[in-house]
Design a protein around this motif. Structure first.
Motif, PDB file in Angstrom:
ATOM      1  N   UNK A  45     -51.887  18.898  18.521  1.00 24.25           N
ATOM      2  CA  UNK A  45     -50.843  19.620  17.786  1.00 24.25           C
ATOM      3  C   UNK A  45     -51.411  20.168  16.481  1.00 24.25           C
ATOM      4  N   UNK A  46     -50.648  21.059  15.868  1.00 27.78           N
ATOM      5  CA  UNK A  46     -50.897  21.507  14.504  1.00 27.78           C
ATOM      6  C   UNK A  46     -49.894  20.771  13.638  1.00 27.78           C
ATOM      7  N   UNK A  47     -50.378  20.187  12.543  1.00 26.95           N
ATOM      8  CA  UNK A  47     -49.519  19.353  11.714  1.00 26.95           C
ATOM      9  C   UNK A  47     -49.842  19.549  10.240  1.00 26.95           C
ATOM     10  N   UNK A  48     -48.917  19.128   9.407  1.00 23.02           N
ATOM     11  CA  UNK A  48     -49.132  19.181   7.965  1.00 23.02           C
ATOM     12  C   UNK A  48     -50.037  18.018   7.572  1.00 23.02           C
ATOM     13  N   UNK A  49     -51.154  18.345   6.948  1.00 22.69           N
ATOM     14  CA  UNK A  49     -52.101  17.312   6.533  1.00 22.69           C
ATOM     15  C   UNK A  49     -51.500  16.496   5.394  1.00 22.69           C
ATOM     16  N   UNK A  50     -51.970  15.279   5.242  1.00 26.13           N
ATOM     17  CA  UNK A  50     -51.503  14.455   4.140  1.00 26.13           C
ATOM     18  C   UNK A  50     -50.487  13.424   4.572  1.00 26.13           C
ATOM     19  N   UNK A  51     -49.752  12.947   3.603  1.00 27.25           N
ATOM     20  CA  UNK A  51     -48.854  11.809   3.832  1.00 27.25           C
ATOM     21  C   UNK A  51     -47.756  12.088   4.851  1.00 27.25           C
ATOM     22  N   UNK A  52     -47.195  13.297   4.834  1.00 27.64           N
ATOM     23  CA  UNK A  52     -46.066  13.554   5.740  1.00 27.64           C
ATOM     24  C   UNK A  52     -46.515  13.636   7.190  1.00 27.64           C
ATOM     25  N   UNK A  53     -47.592  14.358   7.450  1.00 26.15           N
ATOM     26  CA  UNK A  53     -48.091  14.501   8.807  1.00 26.15           C
ATOM     27  C   UNK A  53     -47.109  15.150   9.757  1.00 26.15           C
ATOM     28  N   UNK A  54     -46.105  15.861   9.221  1.00 23.85           N
ATOM     29  CA  UNK A  54     -45.098  16.458  10.094  1.00 23.85           C
ATOM     30  C   UNK A  54     -45.715  17.551  10.963  1.00 23.85           C
ATOM     31  N   UNK A  55     -45.221  17.651  12.173  1.00 28.12           N
ATOM     32  CA  UNK A  55     -45.790  18.581  13.151  1.00 28.12           C
ATOM     33  C   UNK A  55     -45.208  19.975  12.985  1.00 28.12           C
ATOM     34  N   UNK A  56     -46.087  20.971  13.078  1.00 28.44           N
ATOM     35  CA  UNK A  56     -45.672  22.370  13.080  1.00 28.44           C
ATOM     36  C   UNK A  56     -45.505  22.826  14.526  1.00 28.44           C
ATOM     37  N   UNK A  57     -46.408  22.406  15.396  1.00 32.06           N
ATOM     38  CA  UNK A  57     -46.232  22.619  16.828  1.00 32.06           C
ATOM     39  C   UNK A  57     -45.849  21.263  17.425  1.00 32.06           C
ATOM     40  N   UNK A  58     -45.141  21.260  18.528  1.00 28.70           N
ATOM     41  CA  UNK A  58     -44.868  19.970  19.167  1.00 28.70           C
ATOM     42  C   UNK A  58     -46.161  19.392  19.724  1.00 28.70           C
ATOM     43  N   UNK A  59     -46.170  18.079  19.930  1.00 27.03           N
ATOM     44  CA  UNK A  59     -47.314  17.473  20.608  1.00 27.03           C
ATOM     45  C   UNK A  59     -47.432  18.064  21.996  1.00 27.03           C
ATOM     46  N   UNK A  60     -48.625  18.494  22.361  1.00 28.50           N
ATOM     47  CA  UNK A  60     -48.912  18.870  23.736  1.00 28.50           C
ATOM     48  C   UNK A  60     -49.713  17.744  24.359  1.00 28.50           C
ATOM     49  N   UNK A  61     -49.240  17.186  25.444  1.00 28.84           N
ATOM     50  CA  UNK A  61     -49.964  16.104  26.122  1.00 28.84           C
ATOM     51  C   UNK A  61     -50.567  16.672  27.385  1.00 28.84           C
ATOM     52  N   UNK A  62     -51.877  16.466  27.528  1.00 22.19           N
ATOM     53  CA  UNK A  62     -52.635  17.077  28.616  1.00 22.19           C
ATOM     54  C   UNK A  62     -53.393  16.012  29.388  1.00 22.19           C
ATOM     55  N   UNK A  63     -53.442  16.181  30.704  1.00 20.83           N
ATOM     56  CA  UNK A  63     -54.278  15.336  31.552  1.00 20.83           C
ATOM     57  C   UNK A  63     -55.525  16.142  31.875  1.00 20.83           C
ATOM     58  N   UNK A  64     -56.656  15.688  31.345  1.00 19.34           N
ATOM     59  CA  UNK A  64     -57.923  16.413  31.433  1.00 19.34           C
ATOM     60  C   UNK A  64     -58.685  15.921  32.663  1.00 19.34           C
ATOM     61  N   UNK A  65     -59.057  16.860  33.535  1.00 21.50           N
ATOM     62  CA  UNK A  65     -59.838  16.545  34.726  1.00 21.50           C
ATOM     63  C   UNK A  65     -61.322  16.817  34.510  1.00 21.50           C
ATOM     64  N   UNK A  66     -62.095  16.761  35.578  1.00 21.31           N
ATOM     65  CA  UNK A  66     -63.553  16.858  35.480  1.00 21.31           C
ATOM     66  C   UNK A  66     -64.093  18.284  35.350  1.00 21.31           C
ATOM     67  N   UNK A  67     -63.233  19.290  35.544  1.00 26.19           N
ATOM     68  CA  UNK A  67     -63.663  20.688  35.414  1.00 26.19           C
ATOM     69  C   UNK A  67     -63.198  21.241  34.072  1.00 26.19           C
ATOM     70  N   UNK A  68     -64.014  22.137  33.489  1.00 24.49           N
ATOM     71  CA  UNK A  68     -63.592  22.799  32.256  1.00 24.49           C
ATOM     72  C   UNK A  68     -62.280  23.539  32.497  1.00 24.49           C
ATOM     73  N   UNK A  69     -61.365  23.405  31.557  1.00 25.89           N
ATOM     74  CA  UNK A  69     -60.088  24.093  31.652  1.00 25.89           C
ATOM     75  C   UNK A  69     -59.605  24.411  30.241  1.00 25.89           C
ATOM     76  N   UNK A  70     -58.807  25.454  30.133  1.00 26.30           N
ATOM     77  CA  UNK A  70     -58.224  25.855  28.859  1.00 26.30           C
ATOM     78  C   UNK A  70     -56.851  25.198  28.708  1.00 26.30           C
ATOM     79  N   UNK A  71     -56.608  24.589  27.547  1.00 25.16           N
ATOM     80  CA  UNK A  71     -55.343  23.926  27.240  1.00 25.16           C
ATOM     81  C   UNK A  71     -54.750  24.572  25.992  1.00 25.16           C
ATOM     82  N   UNK A  72     -53.419  24.732  25.957  1.00 19.51           N
ATOM     83  CA  UNK A  72     -52.773  25.373  24.810  1.00 19.51           C
ATOM     84  C   UNK A  72     -51.497  24.632  24.426  1.00 19.51           C
TER      85      UNK A  72
END
Length: 147
Positions: free
Chosen positions: A71-98
């Motif tokens: 995700x993209x988040x605010x650095x520092x104490x708050x750490x609030x997210x600007x984008x939601x968390x994206x959860x990805x299952x990464x396999x053995x082949x190169x792949x693009x994740x967004x």
């Protein structure tokens, strides 16, 4: 943090630059990770996109996949997210994740970071290029590349 990073050349991705991350002490997802500071200002309503190429080099025992959260988040104490968390299952082949989101307000340079949480297992992950793109306020998400 219980991880090690090694740069290497991956002939099977464009540009070849890659980094291998070895998680040596698994725990919670945020117990191991990597981040990149965003050095430009971001304006309210801007569409931010975190994109990265990755593959599972050595998944945790008993699995063929590695779970990564980004995700993209605010650095520092708050750490609030600007984008939601994206959860990805990464396999053995190169792949693009967004993962994409809109800025809820203006952010001065250096106050945002892009982060990848990797602490979910005893695992080795290869990362190719990582980008954070700011498409401004009038971006059509259907324009993003798909694999």
């Amino acid at each position: 943090w219980g991880m090690a990073k090694t740069n290497f050349v991956a002939a099977d991705i464009k540009g070849g630059a890659a980094q291998r991350v070895t998680v040596m002490k698994p725990g919670k997802p945020w117990d191991a990770g990597t981040y990149m500071a965003i050095t430009r200002p971001v304006h309210k309503g801007d569409t931010l996109v975190l994109m990265f190429r990755a593959r599972a080099q050595t998944p945790p025992p008993g699995s063929d996949l590695i779970m990564v959260t980004g995700c993209v988040y605010e650095a520092g104490a708050s750490g609030s997210e600007v984008t939601p968390d994206g959860t990805f299952l990464i396999g053995r082949q190169w792949k693009l994740y967004t993962v994409m989101g809109k800025a809820d307000r203006d952010y001065p340079p250096g106050t945002l970071s892009a982060g990848l949480k990797l602490g979910t297992g005893d695992q080795v992950i290869d990362f190719g290029p990582v980008w954070v793109l700011d498409f401004g306020t009038d971006f059509d998400p259907n324009m993003l590349p798909r694999e």
